[in-house]
Design a protein around this motif. Sequence first.
Motif, PDB file in Angstrom:
ATOM      1  N   VAL A 122       0.854  -1.186   0.000  1.00 18.76           N
ATOM      2  CA  VAL A 122       0.000   0.000   0.000  1.00 18.76           C
ATOM      3  C   VAL A 122       0.888   1.233   0.000  1.00 18.76           C
ATOM      4  O   VAL A 122       1.749   1.391   0.874  1.00 18.76           O
ATOM      5  N   THR A 123       0.697   2.100  -0.976  1.00 17.84           N
ATOM      6  CA  THR A 123       1.483   3.327  -1.025  1.00 17.84           C
ATOM      7  C   THR A 123       0.786   4.429  -0.235  1.00 17.84           C
ATOM      8  O   THR A 123      -0.441   4.575  -0.292  1.00 17.84           O
ATOM      9  N   ASP A 124       1.583   5.195   0.510  1.00 21.99           N
ATOM     10  CA  ASP A 124       1.050   6.329   1.264  1.00 21.99           C
ATOM     11  C   ASP A 124       1.333   7.644   0.554  1.00 21.99           C
ATOM     12  O   ASP A 124       1.031   8.712   1.067  1.00 21.99           O
ATOM     13  N   GLY A 125       1.932   7.574  -0.627  1.00 16.64           N
ATOM     14  CA  GLY A 125       2.259   8.769  -1.388  1.00 16.64           C
ATOM     15  C   GLY A 125       3.575   9.408  -0.987  1.00 16.64           C
ATOM     16  O   GLY A 125       4.105  10.248  -1.713  1.00 16.64           O
ATOM     17  N   LYS A 126       4.135   9.010   0.144  1.00 19.64           N
ATOM     18  CA  LYS A 126       5.345   9.645   0.654  1.00 19.64           C
ATOM     19  C   LYS A 126       6.567   8.726   0.617  1.00 19.64           C
ATOM     20  O   LYS A 126       7.696   9.205   0.764  1.00 19.64           O
ATOM     21  N   THR A 127       6.331   7.413   0.450  1.00 20.81           N
ATOM     22  CA  THR A 127       7.423   6.445   0.566  1.00 20.81           C
ATOM     23  C   THR A 127       7.784   5.879  -0.793  1.00 20.81           C
ATOM     24  O   THR A 127       6.939   5.323  -1.497  1.00 20.81           O
ATOM     25  N   ASP A 128       9.050   6.023  -1.157  1.00 18.42           N
ATOM     26  CA  ASP A 128       9.586   5.431  -2.383  1.00 18.42           C
ATOM     27  C   ASP A 128       9.922   3.973  -2.107  1.00 18.42           C
ATOM     28  O   ASP A 128      10.215   3.592  -0.971  1.00 18.42           O
ATOM     29  N   LEU A 129       9.883   3.119  -3.126  1.00 20.03           N
ATOM     30  CA  LEU A 129      10.215   1.702  -2.975  1.00 20.03           C
ATOM     31  C   LEU A 129      11.313   1.340  -3.964  1.00 20.03           C
ATOM     32  O   LEU A 129      11.151   1.503  -5.180  1.00 20.03           O
ATOM     33  N   LEU A 130      12.450   0.863  -3.433  1.00 20.52           N
ATOM     34  CA  LEU A 130      13.566   0.406  -4.251  1.00 20.52           C
ATOM     35  C   LEU A 130      13.648  -1.113  -4.226  1.00 20.52           C
ATOM     36  O   LEU A 130      13.443  -1.729  -3.171  1.00 20.52           O
ATOM     37  N   VAL A 131      13.966  -1.711  -5.374  1.00 10.31           N
ATOM     38  CA  VAL A 131      14.158  -3.160  -5.446  1.00 10.31           C
ATOM     39  C   VAL A 131      15.411  -3.449  -6.260  1.00 10.31           C
ATOM     40  O   VAL A 131      15.783  -2.677  -7.146  1.00 10.31           O
ATOM     41  N   ALA A 132      16.062  -4.576  -5.949  1.00 12.10           N
ATOM     42  CA  ALA A 132      17.291  -4.954  -6.651  1.00 12.10           C
ATOM     43  C   ALA A 132      17.438  -6.470  -6.654  1.00 12.10           C
ATOM     44  O   ALA A 132      17.002  -7.150  -5.719  1.00 12.10           O
ATOM     45  N   GLU A 133      18.047  -6.979  -7.709  1.00 10.24           N
ATOM     46  CA  GLU A 133      18.363  -8.411  -7.811  1.00 10.24           C
ATOM     47  C   GLU A 133      19.791  -8.556  -8.284  1.00 10.24           C
ATOM     48  O   GLU A 133      20.245  -7.806  -9.169  1.00 10.24           O
ATOM     49  N   ALA A 134      20.511  -9.493  -7.703  1.00  9.98           N
ATOM     50  CA  ALA A 134      21.850  -9.793  -8.195  1.00  9.98           C
ATOM     51  C   ALA A 134      21.724 -10.625  -9.461  1.00  9.98           C
ATOM     52  O   ALA A 134      20.619 -10.947  -9.918  1.00  9.98           O
ATOM     53  N   ALA A 135      22.853 -10.979 -10.057  1.00 12.26           N
ATOM     54  CA  ALA A 135      22.849 -11.711 -11.327  1.00 12.26           C
ATOM     55  C   ALA A 135      21.950 -12.936 -11.246  1.00 12.26           C
ATOM     56  O   ALA A 135      22.046 -13.736 -10.313  1.00 12.26           O
ATOM     57  N   ALA A 136      21.063 -13.096 -12.226  1.00 11.34           N
ATOM     58  CA  ALA A 136      20.059 -14.154 -12.178  1.00 11.34           C
ATOM     59  C   ALA A 136      20.658 -15.554 -12.285  1.00 11.34           C
ATOM     60  O   ALA A 136      20.032 -16.530 -11.880  1.00 11.34           O
ATOM     61  N   ASP A 137      21.878 -15.675 -12.828  1.00 10.78           N
ATOM     62  CA  ASP A 137      22.489 -17.003 -12.964  1.00 10.78           C
ATOM     63  C   ASP A 137      23.158 -17.473 -11.680  1.00 10.78           C
ATOM     64  O   ASP A 137      23.702 -18.578 -11.622  1.00 10.78           O
ATOM     65  N   GLY A 138      23.101 -16.663 -10.635  1.00  8.29           N
ATOM     66  CA  GLY A 138      23.658 -17.082  -9.356  1.00  8.29           C
ATOM     67  C   GLY A 138      25.151 -16.825  -9.250  1.00  8.29           C
ATOM     68  O   GLY A 138      25.831 -16.538 -10.231  1.00  8.29           O
ATOM     69  N   ILE A 139      25.662 -16.923  -8.029  1.00  9.16           N
ATOM     70  CA  ILE A 139      27.073 -16.686  -7.742  1.00  9.16           C
ATOM     71  C   ILE A 139      27.654 -17.936  -7.113  1.00  9.16           C
ATOM     72  O   ILE A 139      27.134 -18.447  -6.122  1.00  9.16           O
TER      73      ILE A 139
END
Length: 350
Positions: free
Chosen positions: A136-153
Motif C-alpha cells: 500500500v502506497t502512502d504517497g510519501k514512501t519510495d520503494l527500491l528493489v534490486a536483484e543480483a545476477a540471475a544465474d547465481g554466484i
Amino acid sequence: MRKHLFYLAAAIVAMSSCTESEVVEVSQSKIIGFNSFVGNQTRTEQKGQTLETLKEEGNGFYVFGTYKEENKEEETVVFDGKTTGAHVTWGESWGYSPINFWLEKGTYKFAAYAPQLSITPTFNYANNQMTFPDFVTDGKTDLLVAEAAADGIKGSNPRVVNFTFKHALSKVRFTFIDGWRNDVILSITQIKLKQVKSKGTLTTPGNLQGAGAISKNNWQIQNDKVEFEDKTGIELKVLNSKHLFDNFIIPQTIDDIELEFTVSVRNPNNTFIELDKEKNTVKTITVPLSTGTVTEWIPGNAYNYKLTISGTTFGLKPIQFDVTEVSDWNELDDQDITDGVTNIVTPKNP
C-alpha cells in the motif's frame, strides 16, 4: 495546463565493499559483502530514495540470500530479508551483523529492497524474484528493489554482491507557479490528488541486474482508491515562485484521477480579488488528468505537471497594450552655413 514527462537518468554511483573482521582472524575473501547502486532520478527537491538516503543512519537496505548445494534440491536461507541480520547499513562501508561466509560447493542468489516495510516480502530462489504482497502506497514512501545476477554466484568464486536498485513506483509531481504580479498574495489550499489506486502486489521480473527494469505488468493492482492531500497550505507573493506537491504512486493507468485545489487572491492591501462575474473570491478548481497526453504512469518515471495560476485561470481578461503609429519627424529646410552664421528657420509643417 502543460504536462512534461521526465525519465530517470542512467547514471550509476558505486560504493566500496564491506569487509568487516571479528576477533578470530578469517580470510576476508570468505566474507559475503555488498555494494549498492541506485538509479538516479531527475533533479527534484523530493527525490525519494537515493544512494545518499540509503547511507543515512538507520536506513540501508534489506537482503534476501539463499544457498543451494550442488546436486541437491533444498535451499538454505542465508539472509531472510526482514531480521536484523539481513539489514545492511552504511558506516565506512556497507556492513551487517552477524557476518555470513561463502561456502564453496554451491550457488547463491541475492535480492534486496528498501525501505523497511510493514508487509513481509518473499524471495523465490528458482525464479530470482521478490514478491511484495498487498503493498500500500502512502504517497510519501519510495520503494527500491534490486536483484543480483540471475544465474547465481558460485561460492567457490566469491565476490562482493553488487546491487543496482530500481524504483518500483512512479513519482508524480504537481508544480504550482505564481502567474500574478509581484506583491499579489496567491493562496492555494486543500490540494488533493483524488481517485488514486493505492494497493497492489509487486513481483519483480528476475532480471533487474543491468538493463532490466520494472514494468507496470509486474504489478497486480487492486481497485482500492484513496486521495493524497497536501495539508501545508501555501501563499505565493512573487511572480514565478513555486510550490511542489510530490507523490510516490503505484504505476497505473490514468482513468478518473483528478487534481483538486482551492484558490484565493489578495491585493497588497489584503483585499480579496473577485475571480468571476459572480464576485466569488474563493474558487475550487478540478483538473482531470486523463485529458493530458500521458495516459499511464510507468515505474521509475517522474512526471511533472505544471500549473501556472493567473487571472487567465479564472477567465479574467489581461490588461494589454498595442502601438498603432509612431509619428514622423518634422523636417527643416536645408541650411547653409555662410561665414560661420546660420539663420534659424521654422519647420516645413509647423
